[in-house]
Scaffold this active site. Sequence first.
Site, PDB file in Angstrom:
ATOM      1  CD  GLU A  69       6.207  -9.375 -11.248  1.00 55.93           C
ATOM      2  OE1 GLU A  69       5.533  -8.824 -10.159  1.00 55.93           O
ATOM      3  OE2 GLU A  69       7.420  -9.224 -11.325  1.00 55.93           O
ATOM      4  CG  HIS A 129       9.882  -4.428 -13.013  1.00 54.37           C
ATOM      5  ND1 HIS A 129      10.160  -3.294 -12.929  1.00 54.37           N
ATOM      6  CD2 HIS A 129       9.721  -5.189 -11.797  1.00 54.37           C
ATOM      7  CE1 HIS A 129      10.242  -2.708 -11.532  1.00 54.37           C
ATOM      8  NE2 HIS A 129      10.099  -4.233 -10.855  1.00 54.37           N
ATOM      9  CG  ASN A 171       9.967 -14.219  -5.725  1.00 55.93           C
ATOM     10  OD1 ASN A 171      11.148 -13.984  -5.682  1.00 55.93           O
ATOM     11  ND2 ASN A 171       9.216 -13.143  -5.797  1.00 55.93           N
TER      12      ASN A 171
END
Length: 404
Positions: free
Chosen positions: A385, A182, A7
């Site tokens: 996530e 999200h 990320n």
Amino acid sequence: MVVLVVNCGSSSLKFQLFDMRSEEVLARGLVERIGLSGGKFKYYRGTEEPIEFTDSQVYASHANALEAVLKALTQRDYGVISDISTINAVGHRVAHGGELFTAATLITEEVLRGIKDCISLAPLHNPANVTGIEECMRLMPGTPQVAVFDTAFHQTMPEEAYLYAIPYAYYQKHKIRRYGFHGSSHRYVAEQAAELLNKPLDRLKLISCHLGNGSSICAIKEGRSIDTSMGFTPLEGLPMGSRSGTIDPAIIEFLVKKENMSLDGVMEVLNKKSGVYGISGVSSDFRDLEQAAAGGNHLCDVAIQVFCRSVKKYIGSYYALLEGLDALIFTAGIGENSALVREKICTGLEHMGIKLDRRRNLTPDAITVSAEDSKVKIMVISTNEELLIARDAQKIILQRSIPS
Ligand code: ADP
């Protein structure tokens, strides 16, 4: 299968390395302040104490940061794999996939061009994501790279949910519409809820409340997002830590004139100085607000009330859109940890069949916090996530290896 999840932010790089047989996190870490001074790299192996690297070589650039991560993962003393060729796939979190990407996608040159085409929609995030992808391709040539988009889950929204009531030509010309964010979190907790309820996801009506620094709500019908509170950008919807959420757009012009501010100045206020921080003037962190409110700080109390009222209004409107509800899900920093916020939101929703059990709600790690006789299950589900990205990457790699 071993999957590395990356990320990449504009000045940070987070990673987790998963062994997908057990979905165990072998190692994880964070490089902060990339390209700035005083950066550092915190590396965690399993549950051990973190190791910290502050050598400027580690944070000079994203390339350096990624090289340091791969070196740490394969290091003899504290590494977890012998060689980077052990990594079967890399899953990248990508902020914006526009209308081009409706699901996780194997990254090819064409896909990379598509992600770059979405830069105008996410000018702060997509360039960093692209850098992360390009560096991984350079350092791990031949290892499949998969993009998982924050927006993809919401691409199932119908036209009437994503169109703004402004001239249609702006949608055609500039793709101005609701995208929602999200997505990986909403999808992850929805899948978890179905598993916990022991019901197929495609038979459920869910409202997922991702309440963290950034907050959004999503109405999920039969496993598909049908509406969500964030919009063209993450500024729309709920008031957040420091973002205003939805306001009357005319306020922008009014502030420009009355405060003699530039447009950029007003946008900075709406993104960084508003939300619960803006109202309270104390903090964007709900732990601070709850403490100050308990000590009698009126504006901290009001900030929490404004936030909870807004969540409640979304729940009401999504209940109407879903034509009923099986479960209300709370997730992310506030949703998972603040019993007070959950109670304030749920109080008054009993007539809709949403009935909180106050004792369960106060029990740490309780998953179902609704009363026995509540028609709607109220659930607290930790979001993950990174795991969802790793699962998506694994799925794509396995599909690819099945001969057609
Ligand atoms: P991010 O959007 O950065 O991923 P998180 O989901 O981690 O954010 O949420 C961070 C926020 O969660 C903090 O700013 C704080 O407001 C809230 N939070 C975390 N722990 C608690 C707690 N015990 N009580 C109330 N709020 C909490």
